[in-house]
Enzyme design. Structure first.
Site, PDB file in Angstrom:
ATOM      1  N   HIS A 135       0.812  -1.231   0.000  1.00 55.38           N
ATOM      2  CA  HIS A 135       0.000   0.000   0.000  1.00 55.38           C
ATOM      3  C   HIS A 135       0.841   1.274   0.000  1.00 55.38           C
ATOM      4  O   HIS A 135       1.941   1.322   0.548  1.00 55.38           O
ATOM      5  CB  HIS A 135      -0.898   0.015   1.245  1.00 55.38           C
ATOM      6  CG  HIS A 135      -0.099   0.015   2.527  1.00 55.38           C
ATOM      7  ND1 HIS A 135       0.303   1.173   3.142  1.00 55.38           N
ATOM      8  CD2 HIS A 135       0.417  -1.008   3.258  1.00 55.38           C
ATOM      9  CE1 HIS A 135       1.005   0.870   4.222  1.00 55.38           C
ATOM     10  NE2 HIS A 135       1.090  -0.443   4.311  1.00 55.38           N
ATOM     11  N   HIS A 144      11.763  -0.114 -12.687  1.00 56.46           N
ATOM     12  CA  HIS A 144      11.563  -1.540 -12.970  1.00 56.46           C
ATOM     13  C   HIS A 144      11.703  -2.313 -11.666  1.00 56.46           C
ATOM     14  O   HIS A 144      12.775  -2.303 -11.041  1.00 56.46           O
ATOM     15  CB  HIS A 144      12.612  -2.012 -13.995  1.00 56.46           C
ATOM     16  CG  HIS A 144      12.522  -3.469 -14.313  1.00 56.46           C
ATOM     17  ND1 HIS A 144      13.407  -4.097 -15.154  1.00 56.46           N
ATOM     18  CD2 HIS A 144      11.661  -4.447 -13.918  1.00 56.46           C
ATOM     19  CE1 HIS A 144      13.092  -5.377 -15.256  1.00 56.46           C
ATOM     20  NE2 HIS A 144      12.044  -5.614 -14.506  1.00 56.46           N
TER      21      HIS A 144
HETATM   22  C1  LIG Z   1      23.984  -5.390  -8.646  1.00 59.28           C
HETATM   23  C2  LIG Z   1      24.570  -5.816  -9.985  1.00 59.28           C
HETATM   24  C3  LIG Z   1      24.003  -4.916 -11.095  1.00 59.28           C
HETATM   25  C4  LIG Z   1      26.073  -5.608  -9.844  1.00 59.28           C
HETATM   26  O1  LIG Z   1      26.680  -5.851 -11.059  1.00 59.28           O
HETATM   27  P1  LIG Z   1      28.169  -5.296 -11.312  1.00 59.28           P
HETATM   28  O2  LIG Z   1      28.175  -3.809 -11.247  1.00 59.28           O
HETATM   29  O3  LIG Z   1      28.644  -5.953 -12.570  1.00 59.28           O
HETATM   30  O4  LIG Z   1      28.968  -5.755 -10.038  1.00 59.28           O
HETATM   31  P2  LIG Z   1      29.973  -6.975  -9.860  1.00 59.28           P
HETATM   32  O5  LIG Z   1      29.404  -8.229 -10.452  1.00 59.28           O
HETATM   33  O6  LIG Z   1      31.302  -6.498 -10.326  1.00 59.28           O
HETATM   34  O7  LIG Z   1      29.996  -7.168  -8.289  1.00 59.28           O
HETATM   35  C5  LIG Z   1      30.613  -6.240  -7.428  1.00 59.28           C
HETATM   36  C6  LIG Z   1      30.609  -6.835  -6.022  1.00 59.28           C
HETATM   37  O8  LIG Z   1      29.269  -6.869  -5.546  1.00 59.28           O
HETATM   38  C7  LIG Z   1      28.880  -8.225  -5.242  1.00 59.28           C
HETATM   39  N1  LIG Z   1      27.498  -8.381  -5.706  1.00 59.28           N
HETATM   40  C8  LIG Z   1      27.024  -8.168  -6.964  1.00 59.28           C
HETATM   41  N2  LIG Z   1      25.696  -8.380  -6.984  1.00 59.28           N
HETATM   42  C9  LIG Z   1      25.329  -8.736  -5.740  1.00 59.28           C
HETATM   43  C10 LIG Z   1      24.080  -9.066  -5.162  1.00 59.28           C
HETATM   44  N3  LIG Z   1      22.966  -9.067  -5.878  1.00 59.28           N
HETATM   45  N4  LIG Z   1      24.065  -9.338  -3.831  1.00 59.28           N
HETATM   46  C11 LIG Z   1      25.194  -9.335  -3.086  1.00 59.28           C
HETATM   47  N5  LIG Z   1      26.415  -9.017  -3.605  1.00 59.28           N
HETATM   48  C12 LIG Z   1      26.475  -8.726  -4.916  1.00 59.28           C
HETATM   49  C13 LIG Z   1      29.842  -9.096  -6.034  1.00 59.28           C
HETATM   50  O9  LIG Z   1      29.969 -10.359  -5.424  1.00 59.28           O
HETATM   51  C14 LIG Z   1      31.089  -8.283  -5.970  1.00 59.28           C
HETATM   52  O10 LIG Z   1      31.685  -8.438  -4.683  1.00 59.28           O
HETATM   53  P3  LIG Z   1      33.298  -8.442  -4.493  1.00 59.28           P
HETATM   54  O11 LIG Z   1      33.758  -7.080  -4.946  1.00 59.28           O
HETATM   55  O12 LIG Z   1      33.466  -8.685  -3.020  1.00 59.28           O
HETATM   56  O13 LIG Z   1      33.795  -9.535  -5.378  1.00 59.28           O
HETATM   57  C15 LIG Z   1      24.216  -7.302 -10.349  1.00 59.28           C
HETATM   58  O14 LIG Z   1      24.997  -8.214  -9.616  1.00 59.28           O
HETATM   59  C16 LIG Z   1      22.747  -7.613 -10.067  1.00 59.28           C
HETATM   60  O15 LIG Z   1      22.351  -8.024  -8.975  1.00 59.28           O
HETATM   61  N6  LIG Z   1      21.909  -7.405 -11.112  1.00 59.28           N
HETATM   62  C17 LIG Z   1      20.476  -7.599 -11.037  1.00 59.28           C
HETATM   63  C18 LIG Z   1      20.051  -8.790 -11.919  1.00 59.28           C
HETATM   64  C19 LIG Z   1      18.549  -8.913 -11.982  1.00 59.28           C
HETATM   65  O16 LIG Z   1      17.842  -8.541 -11.084  1.00 59.28           O
HETATM   66  N7  LIG Z   1      18.042  -9.394 -13.096  1.00 59.28           N
HETATM   67  C20 LIG Z   1      16.591  -9.474 -13.304  1.00 59.28           C
HETATM   68  C21 LIG Z   1      16.230  -9.025 -14.685  1.00 59.28           C
HETATM   69  S1  LIG Z   1      14.514  -8.932 -14.925  1.00 59.28           S
END
Ligand SMILES: CC(C)(COP(=O)(O)OP(=O)(O)OC[C@H]1O[C@@H](n2cnc3c(N)ncnc32)[C@H](O)[C@@H]1OP(=O)(O)O)[C@@H](O)C(=O)NCCC(=O)NCCS
Length: 209
Positions: A135, A144
């Protein structure tokens, strides 16, 4: 037969086309600026680019932008509105949307999503599969909320922010614009603009995206 034009022949576009058919749109066609490299998206034809759509928009009963990138989707939606296109929103028949909520044009609510009373969904938002918006939430333009993410009551999410798959946001928090909340994160504090925040509890890992 009602004809719908979808701009953006992507994976997200396929889901939007499927929802449109579930909602009774009899003919669905795509427009994409990558034409002619792409001519079909599974069973759906890609018949032209954005300019072709603008020249033929009177042939369609509605149109919607199905581009996953939040900023691009918002820009295209605003451009089409200013060009006189008839932008629609789509609400999957299995979603539960309170009659006390509101959903702006260009937004899509996917299967099994829930939007509870007095929540406001802005222009060109995506409330993805099984996401829940409790709510009094407010989603500004082109937010998104990914599959299975949950917003507690009275959460405000500013424009072009992406809440990752399976993330949760505690009640009454404010999430800035152009933010990414990582998959599975649990947000327990307000989040400033232009950052990536991840984890449980969610912490900012990168600024100025
Ligand atoms: C948050 C996100 C965008 C980060 O991507 P990025 O900028 O490429 O970051 P990296 O993969 O380089 O990760 C950086 C650090 O954050 C950590 N990390 C990344 N995503 C994380 C998450 N969701 N939860 C916890 N830690 C996360 C990685 O392990 C890494 O840690 P480290 O530096 O200790 O190794 C991506 O991981 C994510 O969660 N994307 C969302 C995907 C999604 O929801 N898709 C649905 C589509 S409809």
């Amino acid at each position: 037969m009602k004809r719908l034009a979808i701009l953006g022949a992507s994976g997200h576009g396929k889901v939007v086309a499927d929802i449109a058919e579930c909602c009774g749109w009899g003919e669905v066609v795509f427009f994409d600026d990558a034409l002619p490299q792409k001519a079909m998206l599974k069973g759906w034809p890609i018949v032209g680019n954005t300019q072709a759509f603008l020249s033929s928009m009177n042939d369609y009963d509605g149109c919607i932008v199905a581009i996953g990138n939040n900023i691009t989707r918002l820009d295209k939606t605003r451009y089409l509105i200013s060009s006189g296109a008839s932008i629609i929103s789509l609400i999957h028949p299995t979603s539960v949307v309170s009659k006390y909520s509101s959903i702006e044009l260009g937004s899509v609510v996917m299967a099994n999503a829930v939007i509870n009373p007095f929540s406001k969904i802005g222009l060109a938002c995506i409330v993805n599969t099984s996401a829940t918006i409790d709510h009094d939430c407010q989603l500004l333009e082109a937010v998104h909320v990914s599959p299975g993410a949950n917003l507690a009551g009275s959460v405000k999410v500013k424009e072009c922010t992406w809440i990752g798959i399976g993330a949760s946001v505690n009640q009454c928090l404010s999430i800035g614009k152009n933010v990414i909340i990582g998959a599975g994160s649990v947000v327990v504090n307000d989040i400033p603009d232009n950052v990536i925040s991840v984890g449980i509890p969610s912490k900012v890992i990168k600024g100025s995206i």
